[in-house]
Structures are given as C-alpha cells and as structure tokens.
Design an enzyme around this catalytic site. Structure first.
Site, PDB file in Angstrom:
ATOM      1  N   SER A 124       0.774  -1.301  -0.035  1.00 36.94           N
ATOM      2  CA  SER A 124       0.042  -0.014  -0.038  1.00 36.94           C
ATOM      3  C   SER A 124       0.757   1.188  -0.160  1.00 36.94           C
ATOM      4  O   SER A 124       1.976   1.271   0.475  1.00 36.94           O
ATOM      5  CB  SER A 124      -0.800   0.096   1.401  1.00 36.94           C
ATOM      6  OG  SER A 124      -1.424   1.225   1.670  1.00 36.94           O
ATOM      7  N   TYR A 149      -2.287  -1.128  10.761  1.00 32.71           N
ATOM      8  CA  TYR A 149      -2.504  -1.696   9.475  1.00 32.71           C
ATOM      9  C   TYR A 149      -1.302  -1.503   8.544  1.00 32.71           C
ATOM     10  O   TYR A 149      -0.628  -2.054   8.069  1.00 32.71           O
ATOM     11  CB  TYR A 149      -4.010  -1.169   8.930  1.00 32.71           C
ATOM     12  CG  TYR A 149      -3.732  -1.443   7.600  1.00 32.71           C
ATOM     13  CD1 TYR A 149      -4.112  -2.516   6.936  1.00 32.71           C
ATOM     14  CD2 TYR A 149      -3.633  -0.265   6.448  1.00 32.71           C
ATOM     15  CE1 TYR A 149      -4.114  -2.802   5.598  1.00 32.71           C
ATOM     16  CE2 TYR A 149      -3.741  -0.386   5.252  1.00 32.71           C
ATOM     17  CZ  TYR A 149      -3.994  -1.891   4.795  1.00 32.71           C
ATOM     18  OH  TYR A 149      -4.153  -2.089   3.403  1.00 32.71           O
ATOM     19  N   LYS A 153       2.012  -3.507   6.939  1.00 32.39           N
ATOM     20  CA  LYS A 153       2.330  -3.556   5.521  1.00 32.39           C
ATOM     21  C   LYS A 153       4.053  -3.324   5.453  1.00 32.39           C
ATOM     22  O   LYS A 153       4.670  -3.923   4.607  1.00 32.39           O
ATOM     23  CB  LYS A 153       1.772  -2.476   4.588  1.00 32.39           C
ATOM     24  CG  LYS A 153       0.408  -3.160   4.580  1.00 32.39           C
ATOM     25  CD  LYS A 153      -0.232  -4.049   3.511  1.00 32.39           C
ATOM     26  CE  LYS A 153      -1.707  -4.413   3.565  1.00 32.39           C
ATOM     27  NZ  LYS A 153      -1.636  -5.848   2.981  1.00 32.39           N
TER      28      LYS A 153
HETATM   29  P1  NAD Z   1     -10.984  -7.206   1.234  1.00 33.77           P
HETATM   30  O1  NAD Z   1     -11.222  -7.338   2.784  1.00 33.77           O
HETATM   31  O2  NAD Z   1     -12.192  -7.153   0.246  1.00 33.77           O
HETATM   32  O3  NAD Z   1     -10.168  -8.699   0.683  1.00 33.77           O
HETATM   33  C1  NAD Z   1      -9.314  -9.230   1.396  1.00 33.77           C
HETATM   34  C2  NAD Z   1      -9.640 -10.905   1.358  1.00 33.77           C
HETATM   35  O4  NAD Z   1      -9.063 -11.518   2.340  1.00 33.77           O
HETATM   36  C3  NAD Z   1     -11.106 -10.951   2.024  1.00 33.77           C
HETATM   37  O5  NAD Z   1     -11.915 -11.647   1.169  1.00 33.77           O
HETATM   38  C4  NAD Z   1     -11.048 -11.817   3.298  1.00 33.77           C
HETATM   39  O6  NAD Z   1     -12.143 -12.720   3.588  1.00 33.77           O
HETATM   40  C5  NAD Z   1      -9.925 -12.264   3.033  1.00 33.77           C
HETATM   41  N1  NAD Z   1      -8.997 -12.630   4.426  1.00 33.77           N
HETATM   42  C6  NAD Z   1      -8.428 -11.928   5.242  1.00 33.77           C
HETATM   43  N2  NAD Z   1      -8.005 -12.562   6.362  1.00 33.77           N
HETATM   44  C7  NAD Z   1      -7.581 -13.878   5.716  1.00 33.77           C
HETATM   45  C8  NAD Z   1      -6.895 -14.996   6.478  1.00 33.77           C
HETATM   46  N3  NAD Z   1      -6.251 -14.970   7.498  1.00 33.77           N
HETATM   47  N4  NAD Z   1      -7.409 -16.043   5.680  1.00 33.77           N
HETATM   48  C9  NAD Z   1      -7.706 -16.119   4.424  1.00 33.77           C
HETATM   49  N5  NAD Z   1      -8.394 -15.230   3.968  1.00 33.77           N
HETATM   50  C10 NAD Z   1      -8.291 -13.875   4.652  1.00 33.77           C
HETATM   51  O7  NAD Z   1     -10.113  -6.112   0.966  1.00 33.77           O
HETATM   52  P2  NAD Z   1      -9.361  -5.552  -0.627  1.00 33.77           P
HETATM   53  O8  NAD Z   1     -10.000  -4.184  -0.531  1.00 33.77           O
HETATM   54  O9  NAD Z   1      -9.957  -6.403  -1.641  1.00 33.77           O
HETATM   55  O10 NAD Z   1      -7.819  -5.627  -0.155  1.00 33.77           O
HETATM   56  C11 NAD Z   1      -7.033  -6.703  -0.824  1.00 33.77           C
HETATM   57  C12 NAD Z   1      -5.659  -6.394  -0.076  1.00 33.77           C
HETATM   58  O11 NAD Z   1      -5.183  -5.105  -0.600  1.00 33.77           O
HETATM   59  C13 NAD Z   1      -5.254  -6.145   1.357  1.00 33.77           C
HETATM   60  O12 NAD Z   1      -4.217  -6.902   1.682  1.00 33.77           O
HETATM   61  C14 NAD Z   1      -5.093  -4.965   1.569  1.00 33.77           C
HETATM   62  O13 NAD Z   1      -4.444  -4.702   2.609  1.00 33.77           O
HETATM   63  C15 NAD Z   1      -4.619  -4.454   0.233  1.00 33.77           C
HETATM   64  N6  NAD Z   1      -4.838  -3.008   0.075  1.00 33.77           N
HETATM   65  C16 NAD Z   1      -6.122  -2.614  -0.214  1.00 33.77           C
HETATM   66  C17 NAD Z   1      -6.321  -1.393  -0.412  1.00 33.77           C
HETATM   67  C18 NAD Z   1      -7.740  -0.656  -0.549  1.00 33.77           C
HETATM   68  O14 NAD Z   1      -8.040   0.442  -0.685  1.00 33.77           O
HETATM   69  N7  NAD Z   1      -8.879  -1.358  -0.765  1.00 33.77           N
HETATM   70  C19 NAD Z   1      -5.372  -0.428  -0.547  1.00 33.77           C
HETATM   71  C20 NAD Z   1      -3.963  -0.914  -0.464  1.00 33.77           C
HETATM   72  C21 NAD Z   1      -3.851  -2.305  -0.161  1.00 33.77           C
HETATM   73  C1  UD1 Z   2      -7.185   4.761   3.722  1.00 30.00           C
HETATM   74  C2  UD1 Z   2      -5.822   4.308   4.856  1.00 30.00           C
HETATM   75  C3  UD1 Z   2      -4.987   3.444   4.101  1.00 30.00           C
HETATM   76  C4  UD1 Z   2      -5.229   2.667   3.179  1.00 30.00           C
HETATM   77  C5  UD1 Z   2      -6.638   3.058   2.180  1.00 30.00           C
HETATM   78  C6  UD1 Z   2      -7.261   1.848   1.413  1.00 30.00           C
HETATM   79  C7  UD1 Z   2      -6.116   5.944   6.533  1.00 30.00           C
HETATM   80  C8  UD1 Z   2      -5.390   7.001   7.186  1.00 30.00           C
HETATM   81  N1  UD1 Z   2      -5.419   5.458   5.448  1.00 30.00           N
HETATM   82  O1  UD1 Z   2      -6.740   5.546   2.752  1.00 30.00           O
HETATM   83  O2  UD1 Z   2      -3.808   3.156   4.930  1.00 30.00           O
HETATM   84  O3  UD1 Z   2      -4.504   1.951   2.462  1.00 30.00           O
HETATM   85  O4  UD1 Z   2      -7.592   3.816   3.031  1.00 30.00           O
HETATM   86  O5  UD1 Z   2      -7.975   1.099   2.384  1.00 30.00           O
HETATM   87  O6  UD1 Z   2      -7.151   5.661   6.854  1.00 30.00           O
HETATM   88  N2  UD1 Z   2     -13.164  10.807   3.605  1.00 30.00           N
HETATM   89  C9  UD1 Z   2     -14.026  11.487   4.019  1.00 30.00           C
HETATM   90  N3  UD1 Z   2     -15.288  10.942   4.472  1.00 30.00           N
HETATM   91  C10 UD1 Z   2     -15.360   9.632   4.575  1.00 30.00           C
HETATM   92  C11 UD1 Z   2     -14.238   8.901   4.264  1.00 30.00           C
HETATM   93  C12 UD1 Z   2     -13.194   9.391   3.629  1.00 30.00           C
HETATM   94  O7  UD1 Z   2     -13.864  12.700   3.866  1.00 30.00           O
HETATM   95  O8  UD1 Z   2     -16.422   9.463   5.016  1.00 30.00           O
HETATM   96  C13 UD1 Z   2     -11.808  11.334   3.172  1.00 30.00           C
HETATM   97  C14 UD1 Z   2     -10.478  11.006   3.878  1.00 30.00           C
HETATM   98  O9  UD1 Z   2     -10.250  11.926   4.895  1.00 30.00           O
HETATM   99  C15 UD1 Z   2      -9.357  11.045   2.796  1.00 30.00           C
HETATM  100  C16 UD1 Z   2     -10.083  10.461   1.510  1.00 30.00           C
HETATM  101  O10 UD1 Z   2     -11.639  10.990   1.850  1.00 30.00           O
HETATM  102  O11 UD1 Z   2      -8.864  12.282   2.491  1.00 30.00           O
HETATM  103  C17 UD1 Z   2      -9.941   9.185   1.240  1.00 30.00           C
HETATM  104  O12 UD1 Z   2     -10.290   8.417   2.282  1.00 30.00           O
HETATM  105  P1  UD1 Z   2     -10.252   6.894   2.410  1.00 30.00           P
HETATM  106  O13 UD1 Z   2     -11.044   6.298   1.271  1.00 30.00           O
HETATM  107  O14 UD1 Z   2     -10.390   6.188   3.646  1.00 30.00           O
HETATM  108  O15 UD1 Z   2      -8.745   6.519   1.750  1.00 30.00           O
HETATM  109  P2  UD1 Z   2      -7.274   7.082   2.495  1.00 30.00           P
HETATM  110  O16 UD1 Z   2      -7.403   7.737   3.626  1.00 30.00           O
HETATM  111  O17 UD1 Z   2      -6.475   7.621   1.461  1.00 30.00           O
END
Ligand code: NAD
Ligand code: UD1
Length: 341
Positions: A124, A149, A153
């Site tokens: 991330s 969290y 990472k």
């Molecule tokens: P998500 O929660 O939709 O997907 C994660 C999946 O992992 C889920 O299906 C959950 O059931 C499964 N899981 C969790 N713990 C587990 C375990 N111990 N064993 C087996 N399965 C398990 O989340 P996502 O948004 O799809 O994110 C996927 C990956 O990307 C994560 O590692 C997350 O940290 C990373 N990531 C996400 C974002 C974002 O904005 N969504 C941003 C940066 C990084």
């Molecule tokens: C957040 C996490 C980041 C993670 C990412 C994806 C924090 C500090 N960071 O990023 O570690 O990798 O999610 O899961 O939480 N916002 C609002 N109102 C809302 C929700 C969000 O104003 O109800 C704003 C937030 O302040 C931010 C922007 O929208 O400025 C994006 O927020 P969000 O979608 O949560 O992502 P990040 O904060 O960038």
C-alpha cells in the site's frame, strides 16, 4: 500457469481473478471469507464463462495451506488476504499483526517448503509513511505509517526483503496500491464493505443509494487547493490488470531473483470535493454532505510516481475518473445490499 490467490473472494481479489482468467491463467482461490462472500466468485465465473477453484481456509493454518499446495500444482501466489480497516487496526492491533504479518510468514514458509518462489504482495502507499515527499517514488525509504494496519504492510515488506536475501530462488513483487475505487464495468462485482464504510467511495455510493443520510468530509482546512485531502484514485480493473502485468513481468524475467516494489496509481491527486462533484455529475443528483473535523492519521495529499510500473511492467492506469464514478454507481445501484441478494 497455476496461480494461488489468497483473499481472492474480496474486492481487489475478485477483480484480479477475473483478469487472470481472461488472460488464461489458471486460478485457485484460498480465502477464509472473513470479509467477503463466495458470491463474488460465482459472478466472476458467470462473467468469464470459466470455473474458479475455491478453498475456504485461513492463511494462518500451515496445514491447510500445505494441503492446497499438495492438491494443486501451484506456480505463483498472489497474496491479498489481510485485514484492512485502518481505524479497527488501532483497536485490535494484535489481530492485525497476527493476520497480516504472521499469516504472511506462514504462507511464505509453506511456499518455501513446497519450492514455490513466485510471490506478488498487496502492499500500500501507506508504507511511505508520514515523512515522505510527494509524489511517492519506489526509491524512497519505507516510512512510519500512522496505523498498525500500515505498520503491518511495512513489516511484510521487510520480511520479503529478508526472505529474498536468504532464499536465492525467491522472486517477489510488492505492488503498492494507491486508492482503488470503482467496479467491473458489468456492475456485477464491486466493493461490498461490511457495516459503515471507512473509505470515501463506498460511503458516497451508499449516500447516493439512500442507505446513509449524508457524507462527512473530514476536514476542509488542509494546505491543498480546496482545503480537502487529495489522493490518487485508480480504477480497480486497472489495478487488477496491474497484477496480470506483474505476473507477466515475472514470467518474462527468468533471471530475476529478489524483491521489487512497484507503485500502482495514476499519478494524479484528486480532492474529496472533486470526487463528490464527479460522482454527482455521474448520477445527476446531489450528494448531501457536511464538513467535519479532520480524521486522525490522514495525510493532506499523496499520489504516485508510477513511471517504474509504466516502464518495466508495461502497465498504465487508463480508465478515467468519470468511468470510476460511473462503474461505482452501476455496481451500487444494481446491488444496493452488495452480495446479499
Ligand atoms: P478485502 O477485505 O475485500 O479482501 C481481503 C480478503 O482476504 C477477504 O476476502 C477476506 O475474507 C480475506 N482474508 C482476510 N484474512 C484472511 C485470512 N487470515 N485467511 C484467508 N483469507 C483472509 O480487501 P481488499 O480491498 O480487496 O484488499 C486486498 C488487499 O489489498 C489487502 O491486503 C489490503 O490490505 C490491500 N490494499 C487494499 C487497499 C484498498 O484500498 N482496498 C489499498 C492498499 C492495499
Ligand atoms: C485509507 C488508509 C490507507 C489504506 C486505504 C485503503 C487512513 C489514514 N488511510 O486511505 O492506509 O491503504 O484507506 O484502504 O485511513 N474521507 C472523507 N469522508 C469519509 C471517508 C473518507 O472525507 O467518509 C476522506 C478522507 O479523509 C481521505 C479521503 O476521503 O482524505 C480518502 O479516504 P479513504 O477512502 O479512507 O482512503 P485513505 O484515507 O487515502
């Protein structure tokens, strides 16, 4: 080539499974369903006309993982499985370290025993921490994220570097995602958060569909153009294709050993107010909002320098902000209750 996808039933995982199948990779999904539903995979099967092998299991169980490696001839692992709620991670940090760090170590141990060395990790932008200047570049040192969290990472990236130093066969890729949003253009799969969404787009979409009264914008007094935070939002299908590009890169680069990080983002910062405006335009309706105090841990602005992925992976985010908004709405309006039908 057979790819084990941990966490493949989740938001980014399900879109990536779809892209992998479309690119003729064979996929086995391993997920404990703690934050997802198998319905996402059923829909991926419908969309692609291909079947997805699914095993329900936890990455912390080395026995169950070993059975999967024994049953299938796995060539590479894409590792999405993790807990990802930033606020929750401060309340139950040990669960985050157990799941995200210990779980990854279990997976890497089983891979080593099984002599599988190709590994793609969901990292991330949060690993750049609070101290890095924008845009973020892969050559910057890992920083100090504000949440457990984020720290999990950074720890896994360190684990991967040490693994690569010790195991001369290891071929790892860390994909540092910026802010994935949107959904597959069919509107059949998308992001289905449990409870109150933490992230911006799912919250906006739930306001639009009438599930929430109004959006709270967390702070309008940041040192940015309009005072709200700026982020690098990218379409989840571009991100999914980034994983296919990373696998193709591993396949092309036979000689590669070690671990390599790539930013996956568009390179543009978009403000919260701009997102609300773009969403309103896409749905032709206003989104009620108020401005509330800043959220703890939020940084004013960050976006990617994605030129390394452009050059080496041959990957670029191509979908526009308009498409991200339209696809989010398509998914949300077709599935107001997510996968609960
Ligand atoms: P998500 O929660 O939709 O997907 C994660 C999946 O992992 C889920 O299906 C959950 O059931 C499964 N899981 C969790 N713990 C587990 C375990 N111990 N064993 C087996 N399965 C398990 O989340 P996502 O948004 O799809 O994110 C996927 C990956 O990307 C994560 O590692 C997350 O940290 C990373 N990531 C996400 C974002 C974002 O904005 N969504 C941003 C940066 C990084
Ligand atoms: C957040 C996490 C980041 C993670 C990412 C994806 C924090 C500090 N960071 O990023 O570690 O990798 O999610 O899961 O939480 N916002 C609002 N109102 C809302 C929700 C969000 O104003 O109800 C704003 C937030 O302040 C931010 C922007 O929208 O400025 C994006 O927020 P969000 O979608 O949560 O992502 P990040 O904060 O960038």
């Amino acid at each position: 080539m057979k790819v084990l996808v941990t966490g493949g039933a989740g938001y980014i995982g399900s879109h990536t499974v779809l892209s992998l199948l479309e690119n003729n990779y064979d996929v086995v999904v391993y997920d404990n369903l703690c934050n997802s539903s198998v319905e996402s995979l059923r829909r991926v099967e419908k969309l692609t006309g291909k079947s997805v092998k699914f095993i329900q299991g936890d990455i912390c169980s080395k026995d169950d993982l070993t059975k999967v490696f024994n049953q299938f001839n796995i060539d590479a692992v894409i590792h999405f499985a993790a807990l990802k709620a930033v606020g929750e991670s401060a309340e139950i940090p040990l669960s985050y370290y157990q799941n995200n760090v210990h779980g990854t170590v279990c997976l890497l141990e089983v891979m080593q025993q099984q002599k599988v060395h190709n590994f793609i990790f969901s990292s991330s932008a949060t690993v750049y921490g609070e101290e890095s200047d924008v845009p973020y570049v892969e050559t910057m040192k890992l920083g100090t994220p504000s949440s457990p969290y984020g720290a999990s990472k950074v720890m896994v990236e360190r684990v991967l570097a040490d693994t690569a130093n010790a195991n001369k066969e290891f071929r790892g890729v860390s994909l540092r995602y910026f802010n994935p949003i949107g959904a597959h253009e069919s509107g059949a799969i998308g992001e289905d958060p449990k409870g109150i969404p933490n992230n911006l787009l799912p919250y906006v979409a739930q306001v639009a569909v009438g599930k929430r009264d109004k959006l709270s914008i967390f702070g309008d007094d940041y040192p940015t153009q309009d005072g709200s935070c700026e982020r690098d939002y990218l379409h989840v299908m571009d991100l999914a294709q980034g994983h296919v590009a990373a696998l193709n890169w591993l396949n092309r680069n036979d000689e590669f050993r070690g671990v390599e990080a790539f930013n996956l983002g568009t390179g543009n910062g978009i403000s919260v107010f701009a997102i609300v405006k773009a969403f309103e335009k896409a749905i032709n309706k206003t989104i009620p909002f108020d401005v509330s105090p800043r959220r703890a841990g939020d940084l004013p602005a960050f976006w990617a320098n994605a030129s390394k992925a452009n050059k080496e992976l041959n990957w670029q985010a191509t979908r526009s902000l308009e498409q991200m908004m339209a696809d989010t709405w398509h998914w949300q309006s077709n599935n107001p209750n997510g996968y609960l039908v």
